[in-house]
Write a protein that holds these residues in place. Structure first.
Motif, PDB file in Angstrom:
ATOM      1  N   ALA A   1       6.128   0.490   8.527  1.00 39.23           N
ATOM      2  CA  ALA A   1       5.545  -0.813   8.857  1.00 39.23           C
ATOM      3  C   ALA A   1       5.149  -1.574   7.599  1.00 39.23           C
ATOM      4  O   ALA A   1       5.452  -2.768   7.451  1.00 39.23           O
ATOM      5  CB  ALA A   1       4.339  -0.630   9.776  1.00 39.23           C
ATOM      6  N   VAL A   2       4.460  -0.895   6.685  1.00 46.47           N
ATOM      7  CA  VAL A   2       4.003  -1.557   5.460  1.00 46.47           C
ATOM      8  C   VAL A   2       5.190  -1.960   4.591  1.00 46.47           C
ATOM      9  O   VAL A   2       5.247  -3.083   4.064  1.00 46.47           O
ATOM     10  CB  VAL A   2       3.043  -0.635   4.688  1.00 46.47           C
ATOM     11  CG1 VAL A   2       2.708  -1.238   3.327  1.00 46.47           C
ATOM     12  CG2 VAL A   2       1.765  -0.403   5.496  1.00 46.47           C
ATOM     13  N   ALA A   3       6.174  -1.052   4.449  1.00 44.65           N
ATOM     14  CA  ALA A   3       7.346  -1.365   3.625  1.00 44.65           C
ATOM     15  C   ALA A   3       8.135  -2.536   4.205  1.00 44.65           C
ATOM     16  O   ALA A   3       8.597  -3.419   3.468  1.00 44.65           O
ATOM     17  CB  ALA A   3       8.237  -0.128   3.509  1.00 44.65           C
ATOM     18  N   ALA A   4       8.284  -2.558   5.535  1.00 43.81           N
ATOM     19  CA  ALA A   4       9.016  -3.656   6.176  1.00 43.81           C
ATOM     20  C   ALA A   4       8.293  -4.976   6.014  1.00 43.81           C
ATOM     21  O   ALA A   4       8.919  -6.022   5.791  1.00 43.81           O
ATOM     22  CB  ALA A   4       9.236  -3.339   7.652  1.00 43.81           C
ATOM     23  N   LEU A   5       6.958  -4.949   6.114  1.00 38.89           N
ATOM     24  CA  LEU A   5       6.190  -6.184   5.958  1.00 38.89           C
ATOM     25  C   LEU A   5       6.300  -6.720   4.539  1.00 38.89           C
ATOM     26  O   LEU A   5       6.489  -7.930   4.334  1.00 38.89           O
ATOM     27  CB  LEU A   5       4.726  -5.933   6.319  1.00 38.89           C
ATOM     28  CG  LEU A   5       3.788  -7.139   6.247  1.00 38.89           C
ATOM     29  CD1 LEU A   5       4.305  -8.295   7.094  1.00 38.89           C
ATOM     30  CD2 LEU A   5       2.374  -6.751   6.680  1.00 38.89           C
ATOM     31  N   VAL A   6       6.219  -5.825   3.560  1.00 36.71           N
ATOM     32  CA  VAL A   6       6.398  -6.254   2.162  1.00 36.71           C
ATOM     33  C   VAL A   6       7.796  -6.819   1.966  1.00 36.71           C
ATOM     34  O   VAL A   6       7.987  -7.847   1.305  1.00 36.71           O
ATOM     35  CB  VAL A   6       6.139  -5.079   1.206  1.00 36.71           C
ATOM     36  CG1 VAL A   6       6.514  -5.457  -0.227  1.00 36.71           C
ATOM     37  CG2 VAL A   6       4.677  -4.645   1.267  1.00 36.71           C
ATOM     38  N   GLY A   7       8.795  -6.172   2.557  1.00 36.84           N
ATOM     39  CA  GLY A   7      10.162  -6.672   2.462  1.00 36.84           C
ATOM     40  C   GLY A   7      10.331  -8.025   3.127  1.00 36.84           C
ATOM     41  O   GLY A   7      11.054  -8.898   2.611  1.00 36.84           O
ATOM     42  N   ALA A   8       9.665  -8.222   4.279  1.00 38.31           N
ATOM     43  CA  ALA A   8       9.742  -9.511   4.971  1.00 38.31           C
ATOM     44  C   ALA A   8       9.148 -10.628   4.128  1.00 38.31           C
ATOM     45  O   ALA A   8       9.692 -11.734   4.068  1.00 38.31           O
ATOM     46  CB  ALA A   8       9.026  -9.415   6.317  1.00 38.31           C
TER      47      ALA A   8
ATOM     48  N   ILE B   1      10.800  -5.263  12.472  1.00 36.05           N
ATOM     49  CA  ILE B   1      10.640  -3.830  12.215  1.00 36.05           C
ATOM     50  C   ILE B   1       9.165  -3.494  11.987  1.00 36.05           C
ATOM     51  O   ILE B   1       8.671  -2.443  12.406  1.00 36.05           O
ATOM     52  CB  ILE B   1      11.497  -3.405  11.009  1.00 36.05           C
ATOM     53  CG1 ILE B   1      12.987  -3.501  11.365  1.00 36.05           C
ATOM     54  CG2 ILE B   1      11.151  -1.992  10.558  1.00 36.05           C
ATOM     55  CD1 ILE B   1      13.917  -3.256  10.200  1.00 36.05           C
ATOM     56  N   THR B   2       8.453  -4.388  11.320  1.00 32.25           N
ATOM     57  CA  THR B   2       7.014  -4.179  11.119  1.00 32.25           C
ATOM     58  C   THR B   2       6.297  -4.044  12.444  1.00 32.25           C
ATOM     59  O   THR B   2       5.477  -3.131  12.645  1.00 32.25           O
ATOM     60  CB  THR B   2       6.409  -5.358  10.330  1.00 32.25           C
ATOM     61  OG1 THR B   2       7.065  -5.472   9.066  1.00 32.25           O
ATOM     62  CG2 THR B   2       4.916  -5.157  10.109  1.00 32.25           C
TER      63      THR B   2
END
Length: 333
Positions: free
Chosen positions: A230-237, A255-256
């Motif tokens: 969740a955290v990695a996807a949010l940073v990527g978004a 995905i987040t």
């Protein structure tokens, strides 16, 4: 894996689908006040979800129906204990649907303004209240040995649940801003990107605190993996919207949401509603489920109907995939 375990997973998938789709739907409603400049831009934002908003709510109806049929004790305790917030959400969804349809029935300034206000508030309140509700489910509520909720409405307004409400509100609004950038052209697209970047940073801070709190209090190895995703996807978004890759950003924000909801359900299992009075009084996938015969019939029905519904909804999104702008809005609107 027993059938009641399967249906716990399926209900989690239904909630993931609902929050993924209705998340940007609510976000667009909030953005009609935060992003739009003038009536034409509000109409652009509303038109981005016009063909799909009612279809998105099918996921909520299905999740509620599946819970009622597969876990009747869960459904009964949840709806009796959370009666007021769930009633408020229901009223908001009803008024919101009416607002979408009635806003353009008359051209009067006051008439349209009032319905626009309704769209904003009936998008903001459910986005917040869903987080409060799920925060309380994960945290645990006052359930007695008879599987009945014995707490008060005030018990639901605790710091953890309120933080969960802020997370869903900001996350859905960020998701909606990314969707607006993906579906629009011109100046509104540029401003949607800029706003999404700001919202993403606020969301990241709140989500990290809330999910971290959840992991420390209730988590295990599986929930930790979901938290990292969740955290990695949010940073990527956030990074993707910063460089103008709206499609990637929207997929990653989705995905987040999926990973965050999955984390909450992973922390619950095998409970469906933990009791804060005594863990032995918690509702679980075994003591709250229907009979194996009922679950078997439900499984066959879901296996036939669910693919057809998803295919139709996917086709709807494909048909209405093009971007729109103020030049596509009739002058009368």
């Amino acid at each position: 894996m027993e059938l009641h375990d399967v249906w716990f997973v399926l209900i989690a998938v239904l909630w993931i689908g609902y929050f993924f789709l209705e998340g940007f739907d609510f976000g667009i409603g909030v953005l009609t006040k935060l992003l739009a400049r003038g009536r034409a831009e509000k109409r652009v934002l509303i038109n981005t979800i016009g063909p799909v908003w009612d279809g998105n709510e099918v996921w909520l109806l299905t999740a509620g129906g599946a819970t009622f049929a597969a876990f009747p004790e869960w459904y009964a305790t949840l709806f009796s204990g959370f009666y007021l917030p769930l009633l408020l959400i229901l009223v908001c969804l009803i008024v919101r649907g009416v607002a979408f349809e009635y806003r353009v029935k008359r051209s009067g300034e006051r008439w349209q303004h009032n319905w626009e206000q309704a769209i904003f508030w009936t998008s903001l309140l459910p986005a917040f209240l869903w987080g409060v509700a799920f925060g309380n489910i994960v945290r645990g509520v006052k359930i007695d040995r008879e599987m009945e909720y014995v707490g008060t409405f005030g018990d639901l307004l605790n710091p953890y649940a309120l933080l969960g409400g802020l997370v869903t509100l900001t996350l859905f609004t960020f998701h909606g801003a990314v969707f607006a950038a993906l579906k629009t052209v011109g100046d509104i697209r540029v401003r949607a990107r800029a706003l999404a970047l700001k919202l993403g940073l606020v969301t990241a801070v709140l989500a990290l605190v809330f999910l971290g709190w959840t992991q420390v209090d209730k988590g295990d190895g599986g929930s930790l993996v979901a938290l990292v995703i969740a955290v990695a996807a949010l940073v990527g978004a956030i990074g993707a919207i910063r460089i103008g890759r709206e499609g990637w950003s929207f997929a990653l924000s989705g995905i987040t949401i999926a990973a965050a909801v999955a984390m909450l359900f992973l922390t619950l299992f095998p409970n469906v509603m933990p009791s804060s009075l005594d863990p032995a009084w918690s509702l679980t996938v075994t003591n709250a489920s229907s009979s194996p015969y009922t679950l078997t019939i439900m499984t066959w029905c879901a296996a036939i109907a669910a693919p057809l519904v998803m295919l139709y909804q996917g086709w709807t999104y494909w048909v209405f995939r093009k971007r729109i702008g103020t030049q596509h809005i009739a002058e009368a609107h």
